[in-house]
Motif scaffolding. Structure first.
Motif, PDB file in Angstrom:
ATOM      1  N   ASN A   1     -34.017 -22.520  -4.152  1.00 22.69           N
ATOM      2  CA  ASN A   1     -35.033 -23.454  -4.636  1.00 22.69           C
ATOM      3  C   ASN A   1     -36.187 -23.513  -3.654  1.00 22.69           C
ATOM      4  O   ASN A   1     -35.995 -23.431  -2.453  1.00 22.69           O
ATOM      5  N   SER A   2     -37.385 -23.685  -4.201  1.00 21.73           N
ATOM      6  CA  SER A   2     -38.564 -23.895  -3.381  1.00 21.73           C
ATOM      7  C   SER A   2     -39.351 -25.047  -3.996  1.00 21.73           C
ATOM      8  O   SER A   2     -39.578 -25.072  -5.201  1.00 21.73           O
ATOM      9  N   ILE A   3     -39.762 -26.009  -3.180  1.00 23.58           N
ATOM     10  CA  ILE A   3     -40.500 -27.175  -3.647  1.00 23.58           C
ATOM     11  C   ILE A   3     -41.749 -27.331  -2.793  1.00 23.58           C
ATOM     12  O   ILE A   3     -41.702 -27.173  -1.575  1.00 23.58           O
ATOM     13  N   GLU A   4     -42.859 -27.648  -3.462  1.00 27.10           N
ATOM     14  CA  GLU A   4     -44.123 -27.852  -2.761  1.00 27.10           C
ATOM     15  C   GLU A   4     -44.845 -29.052  -3.356  1.00 27.10           C
ATOM     16  O   GLU A   4     -44.838 -29.263  -4.565  1.00 27.10           O
ATOM     17  N   LYS A   5     -45.491 -29.852  -2.512  1.00 30.43           N
ATOM     18  CA  LYS A   5     -46.265 -31.013  -2.945  1.00 30.43           C
ATOM     19  C   LYS A   5     -47.750 -30.663  -2.876  1.00 30.43           C
ATOM     20  O   LYS A   5     -48.217 -30.123  -1.869  1.00 30.43           O
ATOM     21  N   ILE A   6     -48.496 -30.985  -3.959  1.00 27.46           N
ATOM     22  CA  ILE A   6     -49.935 -30.739  -4.020  1.00 27.46           C
ATOM     23  C   ILE A   6     -50.612 -32.010  -4.505  1.00 27.46           C
ATOM     24  O   ILE A   6     -50.286 -32.516  -5.585  1.00 27.46           O
TER      25      ILE A   6
ATOM     26  N   GLN B   1     -46.543 -15.302 -10.578  1.00 27.91           N
ATOM     27  CA  GLN B   1     -45.469 -15.716  -9.678  1.00 27.91           C
ATOM     28  C   GLN B   1     -44.269 -14.783  -9.681  1.00 27.91           C
ATOM     29  O   GLN B   1     -43.403 -14.892  -8.838  1.00 27.91           O
ATOM     30  N   GLY B   2     -44.194 -13.885 -10.656  1.00 25.57           N
ATOM     31  CA  GLY B   2     -43.124 -12.900 -10.665  1.00 25.57           C
ATOM     32  C   GLY B   2     -41.767 -13.426 -11.094  1.00 25.57           C
ATOM     33  O   GLY B   2     -40.761 -12.795 -10.847  1.00 25.57           O
ATOM     34  N   CYS B   3     -41.709 -14.586 -11.723  1.00 25.05           N
ATOM     35  CA  CYS B   3     -40.446 -15.087 -12.249  1.00 25.05           C
ATOM     36  C   CYS B   3     -40.705 -15.768 -13.590  1.00 25.05           C
ATOM     37  O   CYS B   3     -41.833 -16.152 -13.886  1.00 25.05           O
ATOM     38  N   ARG B   4     -39.677 -15.875 -14.394  1.00 28.47           N
ATOM     39  CA  ARG B   4     -39.815 -16.445 -15.725  1.00 28.47           C
ATOM     40  C   ARG B   4     -40.279 -17.897 -15.670  1.00 28.47           C
ATOM     41  O   ARG B   4     -39.955 -18.625 -14.740  1.00 28.47           O
ATOM     42  N   SER B   5     -41.008 -18.304 -16.693  1.00 34.69           N
ATOM     43  CA  SER B   5     -41.543 -19.665 -16.698  1.00 34.69           C
ATOM     44  C   SER B   5     -40.445 -20.721 -16.779  1.00 34.69           C
ATOM     45  O   SER B   5     -40.648 -21.845 -16.327  1.00 34.69           O
ATOM     46  N   ASP B   6     -39.274 -20.392 -17.326  1.00 33.83           N
ATOM     47  CA  ASP B   6     -38.206 -21.394 -17.379  1.00 33.83           C
ATOM     48  C   ASP B   6     -37.586 -21.641 -16.001  1.00 33.83           C
ATOM     49  O   ASP B   6     -36.772 -22.536 -15.838  1.00 33.83           O
ATOM     50  N   ASN B   7     -37.987 -20.862 -14.993  1.00 35.89           N
ATOM     51  CA  ASN B   7     -37.552 -21.087 -13.614  1.00 35.89           C
ATOM     52  C   ASN B   7     -38.539 -21.938 -12.824  1.00 35.89           C
ATOM     53  O   ASN B   7     -38.336 -22.186 -11.646  1.00 35.89           O
ATOM     54  N   ARG B   8     -39.647 -22.357 -13.478  1.00 35.57           N
ATOM     55  CA  ARG B   8     -40.681 -23.137 -12.808  1.00 35.57           C
ATOM     56  C   ARG B   8     -40.806 -24.498 -13.477  1.00 35.57           C
ATOM     57  O   ARG B   8     -40.827 -24.603 -14.687  1.00 35.57           O
ATOM     58  N   ARG B   9     -40.937 -25.527 -12.651  1.00 42.15           N
ATOM     59  CA  ARG B   9     -41.095 -26.891 -13.156  1.00 42.15           C
ATOM     60  C   ARG B   9     -42.153 -27.613 -12.324  1.00 42.15           C
ATOM     61  O   ARG B   9     -42.430 -27.229 -11.199  1.00 42.15           O
ATOM     62  N   PHE B  10     -42.694 -28.678 -12.913  1.00 43.99           N
ATOM     63  CA  PHE B  10     -43.612 -29.531 -12.162  1.00 43.99           C
ATOM     64  C   PHE B  10     -43.375 -30.974 -12.539  1.00 43.99           C
ATOM     65  O   PHE B  10     -42.855 -31.281 -13.615  1.00 43.99           O
ATOM     66  N   HIS B  11     -43.731 -31.868 -11.636  1.00 45.19           N
ATOM     67  CA  HIS B  11     -43.591 -33.308 -11.848  1.00 45.19           C
ATOM     68  C   HIS B  11     -44.846 -33.963 -11.305  1.00 45.19           C
ATOM     69  O   HIS B  11     -45.279 -33.662 -10.192  1.00 45.19           O
ATOM     70  N   CYS B  12     -45.427 -34.860 -12.094  1.00 47.05           N
ATOM     71  CA  CYS B  12     -46.593 -35.626 -11.657  1.00 47.05           C
ATOM     72  C   CYS B  12     -46.120 -36.973 -11.130  1.00 47.05           C
ATOM     73  O   CYS B  12     -45.400 -37.693 -11.808  1.00 47.05           O
ATOM     74  N   ILE B  13     -46.514 -37.275  -9.926  1.00 45.05           N
ATOM     75  CA  ILE B  13     -46.137 -38.530  -9.261  1.00 45.05           C
ATOM     76  C   ILE B  13     -47.397 -39.381  -9.115  1.00 45.05           C
ATOM     77  O   ILE B  13     -48.422 -38.887  -8.650  1.00 45.05           O
ATOM     78  N   VAL B  14     -47.324 -40.650  -9.478  1.00 46.64           N
ATOM     79  CA  VAL B  14     -48.460 -41.556  -9.353  1.00 46.64           C
ATOM     80  C   VAL B  14     -48.292 -42.387  -8.080  1.00 46.64           C
ATOM     81  O   VAL B  14     -47.214 -42.929  -7.828  1.00 46.64           O
ATOM     82  N   GLY B  15     -49.349 -42.475  -7.271  1.00 43.18           N
ATOM     83  CA  GLY B  15     -49.292 -43.238  -6.024  1.00 43.18           C
ATOM     84  C   GLY B  15     -49.030 -42.349  -4.835  1.00 43.18           C
ATOM     85  O   GLY B  15     -48.794 -41.172  -4.951  1.00 43.18           O
TER      86      GLY B  15
END
Length: 53
Positions: free
Chosen positions: A12-17, A38-52
């Motif tokens: 797993n790799s996680i990054e905050k932007i 990114q070289g990997c299937r889209s079902d292997n990528r996720r994102f989450h929007c955080i408020v605050g």
């Protein structure tokens, strides 16, 4: 926005932007999920929007 890539074997790799708005987060998150560079299937990528901070 928090983005995540998951690959087989428990890797797993996680990054905050920081984003200007929730709308920008949704737009860029969808681009991230559907990106072909990114070289990997889209079902292997996720994102989450955080408020605050």
């Amino acid at each position: 926005m928090i983005i995540q890539i998951t690959k087989g074997g428990g890797y797993n790799s996680i990054e905050k932007i920081e984003m200007a708005s929730a709308e920008a987060c949704e737009k860029e998150g969808r681009r991230w999920e559907n990106s072909l560079t990114q070289g990997c299937r889209s079902d292997n990528r996720r994102f989450h929007c955080i408020v605050g901070k």
